[in-house]
Design a protein around this motif. Structure first.
Motif, PDB file in Angstrom:
ATOM      1  N   SER A 254       0.819  -1.219   0.000  1.00  0.00           N
ATOM      2  CA  SER A 254       0.000   0.000   0.000  1.00  0.00           C
ATOM      3  C   SER A 254       0.850   1.265   0.000  1.00  0.00           C
ATOM      4  O   SER A 254       0.451   2.296  -0.545  1.00  0.00           O
ATOM      5  CB  SER A 254      -0.935   0.025   1.208  1.00  0.00           C
ATOM      6  OG  SER A 254      -1.869  -1.017   1.137  1.00  0.00           O
ATOM      7  N   LEU A 255       2.014   1.178   0.611  1.00  0.00           N
ATOM      8  CA  LEU A 255       2.915   2.331   0.626  1.00  0.00           C
ATOM      9  C   LEU A 255       3.550   2.575  -0.740  1.00  0.00           C
ATOM     10  O   LEU A 255       4.118   3.637  -0.979  1.00  0.00           O
ATOM     11  CB  LEU A 255       4.017   2.130   1.675  1.00  0.00           C
ATOM     12  CG  LEU A 255       3.598   2.369   3.120  1.00  0.00           C
ATOM     13  CD1 LEU A 255       4.658   1.846   4.076  1.00  0.00           C
ATOM     14  CD2 LEU A 255       3.319   3.839   3.366  1.00  0.00           C
ATOM     15  N   GLY A 256       3.484   1.602  -1.626  1.00  0.00           N
ATOM     16  CA  GLY A 256       4.084   1.757  -2.952  1.00  0.00           C
ATOM     17  C   GLY A 256       5.561   1.433  -2.982  1.00  0.00           C
ATOM     18  O   GLY A 256       6.284   1.855  -3.888  1.00  0.00           O
ATOM     19  N   LEU A 257       6.030   0.666  -1.999  1.00  0.00           N
ATOM     20  CA  LEU A 257       7.451   0.334  -1.922  1.00  0.00           C
ATOM     21  C   LEU A 257       7.842  -0.854  -2.797  1.00  0.00           C
ATOM     22  O   LEU A 257       9.024  -1.100  -3.014  1.00  0.00           O
ATOM     23  CB  LEU A 257       7.850   0.054  -0.467  1.00  0.00           C
ATOM     24  CG  LEU A 257       7.688   1.238   0.498  1.00  0.00           C
ATOM     25  CD1 LEU A 257       8.019   0.803   1.920  1.00  0.00           C
ATOM     26  CD2 LEU A 257       8.541   2.415   0.079  1.00  0.00           C
ATOM     27  N   ILE A 258       6.850  -1.593  -3.297  1.00  0.00           N
ATOM     28  CA  ILE A 258       7.136  -2.736  -4.169  1.00  0.00           C
ATOM     29  C   ILE A 258       7.035  -2.265  -5.620  1.00  0.00           C
ATOM     30  O   ILE A 258       5.980  -1.865  -6.085  1.00  0.00           O
ATOM     31  CB  ILE A 258       6.156  -3.903  -3.902  1.00  0.00           C
ATOM     32  CG1 ILE A 258       6.198  -4.310  -2.430  1.00  0.00           C
ATOM     33  CG2 ILE A 258       6.481  -5.078  -4.822  1.00  0.00           C
ATOM     34  CD1 ILE A 258       7.558  -4.749  -1.920  1.00  0.00           C
ATOM     35  N   TYR A 259       8.147  -2.308  -6.323  1.00  0.00           N
ATOM     36  CA  TYR A 259       8.190  -1.835  -7.704  1.00  0.00           C
ATOM     37  C   TYR A 259       7.904  -2.932  -8.705  1.00  0.00           C
ATOM     38  O   TYR A 259       7.533  -2.658  -9.835  1.00  0.00           O
ATOM     39  CB  TYR A 259       9.543  -1.202  -8.003  1.00  0.00           C
ATOM     40  CG  TYR A 259       9.768   0.154  -7.358  1.00  0.00           C
ATOM     41  CD1 TYR A 259       8.768   0.807  -6.652  1.00  0.00           C
ATOM     42  CD2 TYR A 259      10.996   0.776  -7.463  1.00  0.00           C
ATOM     43  CE1 TYR A 259       8.990   2.045  -6.081  1.00  0.00           C
ATOM     44  CE2 TYR A 259      11.229   2.023  -6.897  1.00  0.00           C
ATOM     45  CZ  TYR A 259      10.221   2.652  -6.205  1.00  0.00           C
ATOM     46  OH  TYR A 259      10.441   3.884  -5.646  1.00  0.00           O
ATOM     47  N   GLY A 260       8.095  -4.192  -8.305  1.00  0.00           N
ATOM     48  CA  GLY A 260       7.815  -5.265  -9.236  1.00  0.00           C
ATOM     49  C   GLY A 260       8.029  -6.632  -8.631  1.00  0.00           C
ATOM     50  O   GLY A 260       8.783  -6.793  -7.673  1.00  0.00           O
ATOM     51  N   VAL A 261       7.321  -7.610  -9.199  1.00  0.00           N
ATOM     52  CA  VAL A 261       7.426  -9.010  -8.788  1.00  0.00           C
ATOM     53  C   VAL A 261       7.530  -9.850 -10.047  1.00  0.00           C
ATOM     54  O   VAL A 261       6.768  -9.644 -10.988  1.00  0.00           O
ATOM     55  CB  VAL A 261       6.180  -9.438  -7.972  1.00  0.00           C
ATOM     56  CG1 VAL A 261       6.121 -10.944  -7.808  1.00  0.00           C
ATOM     57  CG2 VAL A 261       6.143  -8.742  -6.623  1.00  0.00           C
ATOM     58  N   LYS A 262       8.473 -10.769 -10.061  1.00  0.00           N
ATOM     59  CA  LYS A 262       8.600 -11.708 -11.179  1.00  0.00           C
ATOM     60  C   LYS A 262       8.673 -13.116 -10.608  1.00  0.00           C
ATOM     61  O   LYS A 262       9.365 -13.353  -9.623  1.00  0.00           O
ATOM     62  CB  LYS A 262       9.848 -11.427 -12.005  1.00  0.00           C
ATOM     63  CG  LYS A 262       9.788 -10.139 -12.778  1.00  0.00           C
ATOM     64  CD  LYS A 262      11.023  -9.930 -13.616  1.00  0.00           C
ATOM     65  CE  LYS A 262      10.925  -8.584 -14.323  1.00  0.00           C
ATOM     66  NZ  LYS A 262      12.203  -8.105 -14.768  1.00  0.00           N
TER      67      LYS A 262
ATOM     68  N   ALA B  60      13.177   7.281  -6.935  1.00  0.00           N
ATOM     69  CA  ALA B  60      13.094   7.506  -5.496  1.00  0.00           C
ATOM     70  C   ALA B  60      11.622   7.473  -5.068  1.00  0.00           C
ATOM     71  O   ALA B  60      10.760   8.009  -5.764  1.00  0.00           O
ATOM     72  CB  ALA B  60      13.712   8.851  -5.133  1.00  0.00           C
ATOM     73  N   TRP B  61      11.358   6.836  -3.931  1.00  0.00           N
ATOM     74  CA  TRP B  61       9.991   6.739  -3.438  1.00  0.00           C
ATOM     75  C   TRP B  61       9.498   8.109  -3.003  1.00  0.00           C
ATOM     76  O   TRP B  61      10.251   8.927  -2.470  1.00  0.00           O
ATOM     77  CB  TRP B  61       9.924   5.779  -2.247  1.00  0.00           C
ATOM     78  CG  TRP B  61       8.534   5.648  -1.716  1.00  0.00           C
ATOM     79  CD1 TRP B  61       7.578   4.798  -2.155  1.00  0.00           C
ATOM     80  CD2 TRP B  61       7.934   6.407  -0.659  1.00  0.00           C
ATOM     81  NE1 TRP B  61       6.412   4.979  -1.443  1.00  0.00           N
ATOM     82  CE2 TRP B  61       6.601   5.962  -0.524  1.00  0.00           C
ATOM     83  CE3 TRP B  61       8.376   7.436   0.175  1.00  0.00           C
ATOM     84  CZ2 TRP B  61       5.721   6.500   0.424  1.00  0.00           C
ATOM     85  CZ3 TRP B  61       7.498   7.961   1.109  1.00  0.00           C
ATOM     86  CH2 TRP B  61       6.193   7.487   1.224  1.00  0.00           C
ATOM     87  N   ASN B  62       8.213   8.361  -3.248  1.00  0.00           N
ATOM     88  CA  ASN B  62       7.559   9.538  -2.691  1.00  0.00           C
ATOM     89  C   ASN B  62       6.105   9.175  -2.410  1.00  0.00           C
ATOM     90  O   ASN B  62       5.605   8.157  -2.890  1.00  0.00           O
ATOM     91  CB  ASN B  62       7.694  10.759  -3.621  1.00  0.00           C
ATOM     92  CG  ASN B  62       6.994  10.552  -4.934  1.00  0.00           C
ATOM     93  OD1 ASN B  62       5.765  10.531  -5.005  1.00  0.00           O
ATOM     94  ND2 ASN B  62       7.772  10.377  -6.004  1.00  0.00           N
ATOM     95  N   ILE B  63       5.435   9.976  -1.649  1.00  0.00           N
ATOM     96  CA  ILE B  63       4.086   9.660  -1.164  1.00  0.00           C
ATOM     97  C   ILE B  63       3.085   9.464  -2.302  1.00  0.00           C
ATOM     98  O   ILE B  63       2.096   8.749  -2.147  1.00  0.00           O
ATOM     99  CB  ILE B  63       3.589  10.723  -0.153  1.00  0.00           C
ATOM    100  CG1 ILE B  63       2.325  10.255   0.578  1.00  0.00           C
ATOM    101  CG2 ILE B  63       3.366  12.055  -0.834  1.00  0.00           C
ATOM    102  CD1 ILE B  63       2.506   9.032   1.445  1.00  0.00           C
ATOM    103  N   SER B  64       3.333  10.034  -3.468  1.00  0.00           N
ATOM    104  CA  SER B  64       2.391   9.857  -4.576  1.00  0.00           C
ATOM    105  C   SER B  64       2.326   8.402  -5.047  1.00  0.00           C
ATOM    106  O   SER B  64       1.375   8.018  -5.725  1.00  0.00           O
ATOM    107  CB  SER B  64       2.763  10.771  -5.751  1.00  0.00           C
ATOM    108  OG  SER B  64       3.934  10.310  -6.390  1.00  0.00           O
ATOM    109  N   MET B  65       3.298   7.578  -4.665  1.00  0.00           N
ATOM    110  CA  MET B  65       3.322   6.172  -5.047  1.00  0.00           C
ATOM    111  C   MET B  65       2.433   5.310  -4.148  1.00  0.00           C
ATOM    112  O   MET B  65       2.153   4.162  -4.473  1.00  0.00           O
ATOM    113  CB  MET B  65       4.755   5.641  -5.013  1.00  0.00           C
ATOM    114  CG  MET B  65       5.664   6.327  -6.004  1.00  0.00           C
ATOM    115  SD  MET B  65       7.365   5.837  -5.707  1.00  0.00           S
ATOM    116  CE  MET B  65       8.135   6.424  -7.211  1.00  0.00           C
ATOM    117  N   ALA B  66       1.994   5.865  -3.044  1.00  0.00           N
ATOM    118  CA  ALA B  66       1.171   5.132  -2.084  1.00  0.00           C
ATOM    119  C   ALA B  66      -0.277   5.054  -2.566  1.00  0.00           C
ATOM    120  O   ALA B  66      -0.707   5.824  -3.428  1.00  0.00           O
ATOM    121  CB  ALA B  66       1.225   5.821  -0.720  1.00  0.00           C
ATOM    122  N   SER B  67      -1.021   4.115  -1.989  1.00  0.00           N
ATOM    123  CA  SER B  67      -2.440   3.981  -2.323  1.00  0.00           C
ATOM    124  C   SER B  67      -3.201   5.214  -1.837  1.00  0.00           C
ATOM    125  O   SER B  67      -2.729   5.969  -0.976  1.00  0.00           O
ATOM    126  CB  SER B  67      -3.018   2.723  -1.667  1.00  0.00           C
ATOM    127  OG  SER B  67      -3.126   2.906  -0.266  1.00  0.00           O
TER     128      SER B  67
END
Length: 99
Positions: free
Chosen positions: A25-33, A83-90
């Motif tokens: 939910s925080l948007g810290l996961i960029y991808g899963v393979k 770089a992570w920022n809050i806009s990446m969060a749910s």
């Protein structure tokens, strides 16, 4: 075969204790393979490079993935770009953290 959705579901049980939200939910996961042998590769970031829980969050993520029945291995790759920022969060997380 393990699905990406299963992996995201498992990872969503990992809570960042500093903010109280799961790392998906925080948007810290960029991808899963997931490959044909059920080896999982997770690309993720952390909210800051100086995160004191850096090692623990990676460990918790790996442990969550390895709990999925059938997963052979899990590799965690931490990246800093973008770089992570809050806009990446749910939307829910943004509302809670930003009001």
């Amino acid at each position: 075969m393990i699905t990406e959705e299963e992996v995201y579901g498992a990872i969503s049980t990992v809570i960042d204790p500093e903010v109280g939200f799961d790392i998906v939910s925080l948007g810290l996961i960029y991808g899963v393979k997931v490959n044909a042998q059920n080896n999982v590769h997770v690309t993720m970031t952390l909210s800051t490079k100086g995160c004191p829980l850096h090692e623990l969050i990676q460990q918790w993520t790996k442990e969550a993935v390895l709990k999925i029945d059938g997963v052979e291995s899990c590799e965690i790759e931490v990246v800093w770009e973008p770089a992570w920022n809050i806009s990446m969060a749910s939307e829910r997380v943004k509302k809670e953290l930003c009001g």
